[in-house]
Design a protein around this motif. Structure first.
Motif, mmCIF file in Angstrom:
data_model
loop_
_atom_site.group_PDB
_atom_site.id
_atom_site.type_symbol
_atom_site.label_atom_id
_atom_site.label_comp_id
_atom_site.label_asym_id
_atom_site.label_seq_id
_atom_site.Cartn_x
_atom_site.Cartn_y
_atom_site.Cartn_z
ATOM 1 N N ASN A 1 -66.082 84.171 36.618
ATOM 2 C CA ASN A 1 -66.061 84.901 36.860
ATOM 3 C C ASN A 1 -66.954 86.356 36.341
ATOM 4 O OD1 ASN A 1 -63.109 84.079 37.342
ATOM 5 N ND2 ASN A 1 -62.664 84.138 35.237
ATOM 6 N N ALA A 2 -67.764 86.033 36.951
ATOM 7 C CA ALA A 2 -69.328 87.005 37.002
ATOM 8 C C ALA A 2 -69.524 88.299 37.929
ATOM 9 C CB ALA A 2 -70.389 85.872 36.625
ATOM 10 N N PRO A 3 -69.850 89.374 37.819
ATOM 11 C CA PRO A 3 -69.980 89.833 39.165
ATOM 12 C C PRO A 3 -71.043 90.039 39.725
ATOM 13 C CG PRO A 3 -70.718 91.284 37.348
ATOM 14 C CD PRO A 3 -69.910 89.858 36.820
ATOM 15 N N ASP B 1 -60.749 77.892 52.497
ATOM 16 C CA ASP B 1 -59.512 78.090 52.102
ATOM 17 C C ASP B 1 -59.822 79.161 51.017
ATOM 18 O OD1 ASP B 1 -56.995 78.592 50.367
ATOM 19 O OD2 ASP B 1 -56.532 76.707 49.640
ATOM 20 N N PRO B 2 -59.450 80.860 50.945
ATOM 21 C CA PRO B 2 -60.315 81.369 50.693
ATOM 22 C C PRO B 2 -59.580 81.525 48.466
ATOM 23 C CG PRO B 2 -58.589 83.089 52.083
ATOM 24 C CD PRO B 2 -58.728 81.207 52.407
ATOM 25 N N ALA B 3 -58.975 80.585 48.299
ATOM 26 C CA ALA B 3 -58.415 79.957 46.672
ATOM 27 C C ALA B 3 -59.286 79.155 46.553
ATOM 28 C CB ALA B 3 -56.771 80.268 46.685
ATOM 29 N N GLY B 4 -60.223 78.444 47.640
ATOM 30 C CA GLY B 4 -60.970 77.334 46.912
ATOM 31 C C GLY B 4 -62.306 77.475 47.198
ATOM 32 N N LEU B 5 -63.042 78.851 46.975
ATOM 33 C CA LEU B 5 -63.525 79.494 47.021
ATOM 34 C C LEU B 5 -64.041 79.100 45.633
ATOM 35 C CD1 LEU B 5 -66.384 80.516 49.050
ATOM 36 C CD2 LEU B 5 -65.769 82.834 47.904
ATOM 37 N N LEU B 6 -65.613 78.810 45.764
ATOM 38 C CA LEU B 6 -66.832 77.787 44.800
ATOM 39 C C LEU B 6 -67.716 79.123 44.594
ATOM 40 C CD1 LEU B 6 -67.559 75.101 44.534
ATOM 41 C CD2 LEU B 6 -65.804 75.726 42.969
ATOM 42 N N TYR B 7 -68.514 79.561 45.585
ATOM 43 C CA TYR B 7 -69.417 80.785 45.547
ATOM 44 C C TYR B 7 -69.689 81.249 47.163
ATOM 45 C CZ TYR B 7 -72.864 77.458 46.524
ATOM 46 O OH TYR B 7 -73.739 77.030 46.496
ATOM 47 N N THR C 1 -72.300 85.871 44.706
ATOM 48 C CA THR C 1 -70.729 86.155 43.929
ATOM 49 C C THR C 1 -69.759 85.042 43.848
ATOM 50 O OG1 THR C 1 -70.860 88.642 45.722
ATOM 51 C CG2 THR C 1 -69.024 87.443 44.533
ATOM 52 N N SER C 2 -69.380 84.770 42.239
ATOM 53 C CA SER C 2 -68.316 84.199 41.963
ATOM 54 C C SER C 2 -67.111 84.016 43.006
ATOM 55 C CB SER C 2 -68.066 83.854 40.568
ATOM 56 O OG SER C 2 -67.828 84.709 40.112
ATOM 57 N N GLY C 3 -66.731 82.551 43.636
ATOM 58 C CA GLY C 3 -65.192 82.922 44.163
ATOM 59 C C GLY C 3 -64.479 82.362 42.433
ATOM 60 N N PRO C 4 -63.325 81.805 43.038
ATOM 61 C CA PRO C 4 -61.615 82.062 41.937
ATOM 62 C C PRO C 4 -61.844 80.504 41.296
ATOM 63 C CG PRO C 4 -60.858 82.645 44.059
ATOM 64 C CD PRO C 4 -62.624 82.659 44.547
ATOM 65 N N LEU C 5 -62.669 79.702 41.737
ATOM 66 C CA LEU C 5 -63.022 78.489 41.412
ATOM 67 C C LEU C 5 -64.357 78.349 40.708
ATOM 68 C CD1 LEU C 5 -60.484 76.121 43.106
ATOM 69 C CD2 LEU C 5 -60.010 76.906 41.534
#
Length: 194
Positions: A161-163, A83-89, A119-123
């Protein structure tokens, strides 16, 4: 009226200057060569030593091969896999290279370099990511057992939320016997890669 002083001709002048320089040079013999004559003779510099390795031919390195489907890790929160919304990194392996040097026993020591991004994810809440990179030295032949295989853990600090953060690994612990054909097989060693 005649003069008592002999005339200085070009030939006599050349002999006088040569004798003067010779005397100055000889005056520096047996002493420290930091005088004028010593600097003229040596060019003012110390002798330059050149390593024989400068002219040695390059040492052949084994080829590098990325293991199929091991260039990417995608880590999700529990229960939210794929689930793209559940991506950590997400971590990627993008560049690699190697050089070799000859050891006294005839083996080749490899200097391996790897780099990529995380790359960081939303979670992702921020913290340290540890990337498991497996490096195996495999002799020539399809069914050959690896000469060595090791998982190297690469820590990467990634803020919330870092690049993306770039990671780099340089490793020089692997050797290959001088008379043996081999290749370097590598990739992320993780169940969650995609």
């Amino acid at each position: 009226m005649s003069s008592a002083k002999p005339a200085v001709t070009g030939r006599n002048l050349k002999a006088i200057v040569t004798a003067g320089l010779l005397a100055a040079a000889l005056g520096g013999c047996g002493g420290v060569a930091d005088g004028v004559a010593g600097k003229v003779i040596s060019g003012g510099q110390e002798p330059i030593e050149i390593s024989p390795d400068t002219f040695a031919p390059p040492v052949a390195c084994p080829p590098m091969q990325l293991q199929t489907d091991t260039f990417l890790i995608m880590k999700y929160a529990r229960g939210k896999e794929n689930d793209p919304a559940g991506l950590l990194y997400q971590a990627s392996l993008e560049d690699w290279a190697n050089t070799c040097t000859l050891e006294p026993d005839g083996s080749r020591r490899m200097k391996l370099g790897f780099s990529g991004n995380v790359t960081s994810g939303p979670l992702w809440k921020g913290g340290e990511v540890v990337l498991p990179l497996r490096i195996a030295i495999v002799p020539a032949g399809s069914d050959a057992k690896p000469l060595s295989s090791e998982v190297i853990r690469i820590p990467v600090t990634l803020g919330a939320n870092a690049p993306s953060e770039t990671w780099t690994l340089i490793e020089n612990k692997f050797t290959v016997p001088g008379n043996q054909g081999a290749k370097v097989v590598f990739g992320f060693d993780d169940n969650r890669r995609r």
